[in-house]
Design an enzyme around this catalytic site. Sequence first.
Site, PDB file in Angstrom:
ATOM      1  N   SER A   1       0.792  -1.224   0.000  1.00 60.23           N
ATOM      2  CA  SER A   1       0.000   0.000   0.000  1.00 60.23           C
ATOM      3  C   SER A   1       0.827   1.278   0.000  1.00 60.23           C
ATOM      4  O   SER A   1       0.269   2.367  -0.163  1.00 60.23           O
ATOM      5  CB  SER A   1      -0.927   0.015   1.231  1.00 60.23           C
ATOM      6  OG  SER A   1      -0.171  -0.045   2.431  1.00 60.23           O
ATOM      7  N   TYR A   2       2.131   1.185   0.190  1.00 64.32           N
ATOM      8  CA  TYR A   2       2.945   2.397   0.259  1.00 64.32           C
ATOM      9  C   TYR A   2       3.016   3.068  -1.113  1.00 64.32           C
ATOM     10  O   TYR A   2       3.514   2.480  -2.080  1.00 64.32           O
ATOM     11  CB  TYR A   2       4.363   2.090   0.747  1.00 64.32           C
ATOM     12  CG  TYR A   2       4.466   1.679   2.194  1.00 64.32           C
ATOM     13  CD1 TYR A   2       3.410   1.851   3.082  1.00 64.32           C
ATOM     14  CD2 TYR A   2       5.631   1.108   2.691  1.00 64.32           C
ATOM     15  CE1 TYR A   2       3.513   1.468   4.413  1.00 64.32           C
ATOM     16  CE2 TYR A   2       5.745   0.725   4.025  1.00 64.32           C
ATOM     17  CZ  TYR A   2       4.678   0.908   4.877  1.00 64.32           C
ATOM     18  OH  TYR A   2       4.781   0.533   6.191  1.00 64.32           O
TER      19      TYR A   2
END
Length: 331
Positions: free
Chosen positions: A60-61
């Site tokens: 998700s980064y």
Amino acid sequence: MEYTKLGTTGLDISRLCLGCMTFGEPNAGAHPWTLDEERSRPLFRHAVEQGINFFDTANSYSAGTSEVMVGKFLKEFTRRDDIVLATKVFFPPGAAGAPASPNGKGLSRKAIMAQIDASLSRLGTDYVDLYQIHRWDYDTPIEETMEALHDVVKAGKARYIGASSMFAWQFAKAQAVAREHGWTRFVSMQNYLNLLYREEEREMIPLCADQGVGLMPWSPLARGHLTRPRGQGTARSASDVFGKTLFERTEQADGQVIDAVEAVAKARGVPMAQVALAWVLAKPQVSAPIVGASKTAQLDDAVAALALKLTDEEIAQLEQHYLPHSVTGHQ
């Protein structure tokens, strides 16, 4: 650089883990302070040159662009077998503000199987060394999650599995379910721990110590609050929406702890960051704190903290003003 085992496994890791949330396209995700490829490359190279072999990112980064950069840099600066690569699954990997696919988040079997393949593709590797659940999924039976993670390991896509911030009873339940079925168990816990937040000392840390689970604390410098005198801010702190939720209710009590860090640092003649990180490193259950850096000097401070041994009196000085906090960092 110092090296140790991750918990009771045979896996050798540097005593510092480079947190790769700093690396990613600034406009891709929810963190506008991230560094693009050109600005990230020197930091990653410097980490490798300093002997760091442990790198932590997440699907998700920066909408997956962190994984893309990390995979690219690994090929440029080191050999795959020389490093320990960790990533995570739970949060949706899409761009900020974009609606998440119904099965694109969480810890269902479908989500885990899809996201491990997507992460491996972005990282440009056949496997990760440590695959971690980013949070607890209240909407999926833990049996489904643990069996799926076990199958990821057996398929050769991950060597070990780990967990992140959750309640101790949840972690104990997950480990018990895995043990009961003969599935792979978690070897690490990535939890929130620093001088401004010590609630994990009550149950999670003793549980991990008893079970031989290695600790990889995130935000050991409290999002930078422990690196500068109180009242000072940075561009990241001004735009860090999640970070503000961690400290807004305890500002007065936290200020006294920050003052103590400043006092010890002045007496030692070292930066505040070294003192705050040395406190985390002094905990025997900690395998490797996760450090983020946007400047090479910050990496140098982290490495220097390995040699800074705090006295019992200094530790007492740093801890004396702490007041209990509301549990945070969990879902």
